[in-house]
Enzyme design. Structure first.
Site, PDB file in Angstrom:
ATOM      1  N   GLY A  18      34.247  39.086  49.077  1.00 45.18           N
ATOM      2  CA  GLY A  18      35.382  38.742  49.941  1.00 45.18           C
ATOM      3  C   GLY A  18      36.679  38.802  49.145  1.00 45.18           C
ATOM      4  CB  SER A 114      30.574  40.133  43.050  1.00 44.22           C
ATOM      5  OG  SER A 114      30.969  40.265  44.384  1.00 44.22           O
ATOM      6  CB  ILE A 158      39.555  31.412  50.306  1.00 39.92           C
ATOM      7  CG1 ILE A 158      38.530  31.588  51.408  1.00 39.92           C
ATOM      8  CG2 ILE A 158      40.394  32.659  50.107  1.00 39.92           C
ATOM      9  CD1 ILE A 158      39.165  31.549  52.787  1.00 39.92           C
ATOM     10  CG  ASP A 159      34.566  29.653  51.184  1.00 45.61           C
ATOM     11  OD1 ASP A 159      35.533  29.571  51.956  1.00 45.61           O
ATOM     12  OD2 ASP A 159      33.575  30.358  51.403  1.00 45.61           O
ATOM     13  CG  HIS A 291      39.461  36.896  58.667  1.00 45.70           C
ATOM     14  ND1 HIS A 291      38.543  36.623  59.651  1.00 45.70           N
ATOM     15  CD2 HIS A 291      38.780  37.419  57.624  1.00 45.70           C
ATOM     16  CE1 HIS A 291      37.348  36.990  59.231  1.00 45.70           C
ATOM     17  NE2 HIS A 291      37.462  37.477  58.008  1.00 45.70           N
ATOM     18  CG  HIS A 656      69.886  19.521  44.126  1.00 46.74           C
ATOM     19  ND1 HIS A 656      70.996  19.972  43.445  1.00 46.74           N
ATOM     20  CD2 HIS A 656      69.499  18.387  43.501  1.00 46.74           C
ATOM     21  CE1 HIS A 656      71.279  19.130  42.471  1.00 46.74           C
ATOM     22  NE2 HIS A 656      70.386  18.159  42.488  1.00 46.74           N
TER      23      HIS A 656
HETATM   24  P1  ADP Z   1      30.326  37.770  46.989  1.00 48.96           P
HETATM   25  O1  ADP Z   1      30.523  38.375  45.628  1.00 48.96           O
HETATM   26  O2  ADP Z   1      31.624  37.348  47.596  1.00 48.96           O
HETATM   27  O3  ADP Z   1      29.270  36.709  46.973  1.00 48.96           O
HETATM   28  P2  ADP Z   1      28.458  39.660  48.237  1.00 48.96           P
HETATM   29  O4  ADP Z   1      27.318  38.720  48.106  1.00 48.96           O
HETATM   30  O5  ADP Z   1      28.645  40.380  49.507  1.00 48.96           O
HETATM   31  O6  ADP Z   1      29.870  38.955  47.951  1.00 48.96           O
HETATM   32  O7  ADP Z   1      28.336  40.731  47.073  1.00 48.96           O
HETATM   33  C1  ADP Z   1      29.274  41.765  46.907  1.00 48.96           C
HETATM   34  C2  ADP Z   1      28.593  42.993  46.364  1.00 48.96           C
HETATM   35  O8  ADP Z   1      27.972  42.680  45.125  1.00 48.96           O
HETATM   36  C3  ADP Z   1      27.480  43.527  47.233  1.00 48.96           C
HETATM   37  O9  ADP Z   1      27.949  44.383  48.255  1.00 48.96           O
HETATM   38  C4  ADP Z   1      26.652  44.324  46.233  1.00 48.96           C
HETATM   39  O10 ADP Z   1      27.237  45.582  45.980  1.00 48.96           O
HETATM   40  C5  ADP Z   1      26.794  43.471  44.975  1.00 48.96           C
HETATM   41  N1  ADP Z   1      25.628  42.593  44.856  1.00 48.96           N
HETATM   42  C6  ADP Z   1      25.441  41.372  45.387  1.00 48.96           C
HETATM   43  N2  ADP Z   1      24.214  40.873  45.084  1.00 48.96           N
HETATM   44  C7  ADP Z   1      23.615  41.832  44.336  1.00 48.96           C
HETATM   45  C8  ADP Z   1      22.317  41.955  43.708  1.00 48.96           C
HETATM   46  N3  ADP Z   1      21.418  40.968  43.792  1.00 48.96           N
HETATM   47  N4  ADP Z   1      22.056  43.090  43.035  1.00 48.96           N
HETATM   48  C9  ADP Z   1      22.962  44.080  42.937  1.00 48.96           C
HETATM   49  N5  ADP Z   1      24.181  44.024  43.523  1.00 48.96           N
HETATM   50  C10 ADP Z   1      24.512  42.934  44.206  1.00 48.96           C
END
Ligand code: ADP
Length: 739
Positions: A18, A114, A158-159, A291, A656
């Site tokens: 996000g 991510s 943001i959370d 959003h 001020h």
């Molecule tokens: P956030 O980072 O906000 O938690 P996501 O969970 O959607 O968002 O993850 C973002 C991206 O990170 C995914 O679209 C994917 O490309 C990568 N990603 C997330 N989890 C994994 C995983 N277990 N293995 C490989 N890539 C991952």
């Protein structure tokens, strides 16, 4: 030095998951710091999709490429979800794109998903490279040159839902958006005597909802970590009705999107509205902020936080050895801290698991002390009246007074003081017009609803000034304290307030009525008082400066211009340094350092060189007392003359407006939580017969009390500022970020 211990060849930076406001500031800091160390740095567009697609989505960056991104919301690099990166083939392509460019270190800015993906990638790296050598896609030499992938993570979310950092990048801005919206709703709700149900983001984490409730006058809160009791709907209706009965014109129920009951059934805004309409006949409206919470320009804090963390991320990559566990860089208090990345991910997921397993106490425990404390304070302040005082409790008489210039957050302090004091069964007194009012006996007893509606107002309802009693005024003050039978005093203010409180404390041997516990709480935009690294009000002032500088930046778009912006701060350069860091200033003049002719000459040369090579805007921040001779007007004239055909110069003295405005969410929340600590301090002293006086402040990010007796030893006798100014540690960072 062995091959594998050398520095990373090139660094890549990407934003993933996000989007969050402040991500751009982090990217900028990564780029500026890497280039400062002479390391090539690449921006990877569209998150992991860009990494595995390569081509124009991976771009070599220079600091000047980041000139226009600091103040932008979202992420200019773009972010995308990538299913392909979840596959080994996808990650192999990513590795190839990186080796082709010599990138063997990554700064990933994203959420737990991510960061998990990044760690898997890092673990597989040697095998992926071996496979690429086998398939003839890269040479063995190329693989040998990049034996490990170094990785650090920053949390953009943001959370504020991630372990390993007090704040995630973007959470403060989201809080700004929510609080702005709720302030706006409050005025319309009270015009019509309506109830609003406001839904905010937070599937697993109630941070935004909780802090927004504390920063506004929300009457009921529903968060995932703490589902309400079985009969919650009836309880909510009773509480809303009690508020109406005591004259509240508006009611707000704040619900996090992931709120649910004790059985795990979702509690929706619709459900709440139906209950309120059925049971109370309330005119109820729903607002789902959605959003909007992600959008808009990042707050001053998010820009600062992201700059700090982006810089620290590169420094970390430079010192990491080959076997180093990848770290998450976060902030604890105001210190940058590193924690093993996957421990943070595991801890974060543990909260979600506790909630799922209906272990709500466990979830609250994992959220940490300040989350729980805020929840407790909120529960008291939200009430329609004080709870009955237990029999036998002494009704101490506590007073609150301001001193020094007005500071945003002062009204929040008085509001919290009145309600938390009354709830303890005390008599609470507000001193009007600072220490002059205390001398003259201008003191008013306060009731629960006397502070209704004070939560969002800047200024100081009970008044403040810079009067410091001395001589006869001390005797008169002592008389008034005796006449009003004041048992303990909270001084919520700045420099003059500290002086005044210390004067009274110093004379306690002479006047019996002055021998009472006094506690000082830092409230000044200048952040120039001792015993604390941060004072309440400065966050609002910083946001005001940064917003104005954004406008100045836009106004100069069509010209080649240097702006000299003068900010407040009296003898303390905090506002100048922090606003300079948060707004991308190239030069910051501080009273702690003064200004020399040599430095001005050097700055003119640097500016001229910049404009010769394409710069369009020069931004100089000058603290109001930076130098008695080299004034803002002088600097502007000097730059104008020396700029010749290359650039012109203008000044902007912000004045001020920096002291005014609605308090920021941080200032409202801190004013409330520090007041709670001050009351606890006085209560402990009075209940134990103690007479200690203290200054409350943030030290190493923790709230600490310092004996008021030590006040004179903590300040500079020549300038109005503390001897220790920890924020000056950031001076070097400002130099790296300047261009
Ligand atoms: P956030 O980072 O906000 O938690 P996501 O969970 O959607 O968002 O993850 C973002 C991206 O990170 C995914 O679209 C994917 O490309 C990568 N990603 C997330 N989890 C994994 C995983 N277990 N293995 C490989 N890539 C991952």
């Amino acid at each position: 030095m062995s091959e594998v211990h050398r520095r990373p060849a090139s660094i890549g930076v990407l934003t993933s998951g996000g989007d969050a406001p402040g991500m751009n500031a982090a990217v900028r800091a990564v780029i500026c710091t890497a280039v400062h160390h002479g390391i090539d740095v690449y921006a990877i567009h569209e998150g992991y999709r860009g990494l595995l697609t390569g081509g124009p989505l991976i771009q070599r960056m220079e600091p000047e490429d980041t000139d226009t991104i600091l103040h932008r919301g979202g992420t200019t690099l773009g972010t995308a979800r990538s299913q392909e990166f979840r596959t080994r083939d996808g990650r192999r392509s990513a590795a190839r794109n990186m080796v082709d460019r010599g990138i063997d270190a990554l700064v990933v800015i994203g959420g737990d998903g991510s960061l998990t993906g990044a760690d898997i990638f890092r673990q597989e790296w040697p095998d992926l490279l071996a496979e690429l050598v086998d398939s003839g896609d890269i040479s063995a030499d190329a693989a040998g040159a990049h034996p490990v992938l170094r990785l650090v993570g920053l949390v953009g979310s943001i959370d504020n839902d991630m372990s390993g950092t007090d704040m995630t990048i973007g959470a403060d801005t989201a809080l700004h958006r929510i609080v702005e919206a709720m302030d706006a709703l409050r005025s319309t709700a009270s015009s019509h005597q309506r109830t609003f149900v406001v839904e905010v983001m937070g599937r697993q984490c109630g941070y935004l909802a909780l802090m927004a409730s504390l920063a506004t006058a929300a009457n009921w809160l529903l968060i995932p970590e703490q589902p309400p009791a079985e009969d919650w709907a009836m309880q909510m209706c009773r509480d809303i009705k009690a508020g109406r009965d005591i004259g509240r014109r508006q009611s707000v129920v704040l619900v996090a999107e992931g709120a649910h009951d004790t059985h795990g059934n979702p509690i929706t805004a619709d459900h709440i509205k139906t209950m309120l309409e059925q049971e109370l006949g309330e005119d109820t409206r729903i607002t789902i902020l959605g959003h909007v919470q992600r959008g808009g320009a990042p707050s001053a804090f998010d820009r600062y936080l992201a700059t700090l963390l982006g810089h620290a991320a590169v420094e970390r990559l430079l010192t990491d050895g080959v076997d180093t566990t990848p770290q998450l860089i976060g902030l604890r208090g105001n210190r940058v801290v590193t924690t093993p990345l996957m421990d943070c991910v595991a801890q974060t997921q543990a909260v979600a698991e506790r909630i799922k397993a209906k272990d709500y106490d466990g979830a609250m425990l994992l959220r940490g002390g300040s989350f729980r404390q805020s929840y407790k304070i909120l529960q008291t302040i939200q009430q329609a009246a004080a709870r009955p005082t237990p029999a036998g409790r002494h009704r101490f008489r506590l007073a609150i007074v301001h001193g020094g210039g007005p500071s945003p957050g002062m009204n929040n302090a008085v509001r919290a003081f009145v309600r938390l004091g009354l709830d303890r069964g005390y008599t609470v007194l507000a001193v009007q017009n600072g220490f002059r009012g205390l001398r003259d006996g201008d003191i008013q007893e306060m009731g629960w609803m006397d502070v209704s509606g004070w939560v969002s107002d800047g200024g100081a309802e009970i008044g403040t000034n810079r009067f410091v009693p001395s001589g006869e005024a001390i005797a008169q003050t002592a008389e008034q304290i005796a006449a009003h039978r004041i048992d303990g005093l909270v001084m919520a203010g700045g420099w003059a307030g500290y002086q005044a409180a210390h004067e009274l404390h110093r004379h306690r041997g002479q006047y019996r009525s002055l021998d009472i516990p006094i506690v000082c709480m830092p409230m000044t935009i200048n952040n120039d008082v001792p015993g604390t690294e941060l004072s309440i009000g400065s966050d609002t002032a910083l946001n005001s400066i940064v917003a104005d500088v954004d406008k100045i930046r836009q106004s100069a778009v069509a010209t080649r211009r240097v702006f000299v912006v003068e900010v407040m701060g009296r003898d303390c350069g905090y506002l100048a340094l922090l606003s300079g860091l948060s707004s991308g200033a190239e030069r910051i003049y501080l009273p702690e350092e003064g200004i020399t002719l040599d430095s001005l000459t050097a700055d003119i040369h640097t500016l001229a060189e910049g404009f010769r090579t394409g710069k369009r805007l020069g931004l100089i921040i000058r603290s109001e007392h930076a130098d008695a001779v080299y004034t803002t007007g002088f600097l502007t004239s000097l730059f104008e003359k020396e700029g010749g055909d290359l650039f012109d110069a203008r000044q902007a003295i912000l004045g001020h407006i920096q002291e005014g405005g609605d308090p920021s969410p941080f200032d409202r929340i801190h004013a409330t939580s520090l007041t709670a600590r001050c009351i606890e301090f006085l209560a402990e002293q009075l209940e134990s017969g103690g007479r200690a006086s203290a200054m409350l402040g943030f030290q190493s990010g923790r709230l600490q009390f310092t004996d008021l007796t030590s006040y004179p030893t903590l300040i500079d006798p020549h300038a109005q500022r503390p001897l220790e100014q920890r924020w000056m540690d950031r001076r070097g960072l400002a130099e790296i970020m300047r261009r």
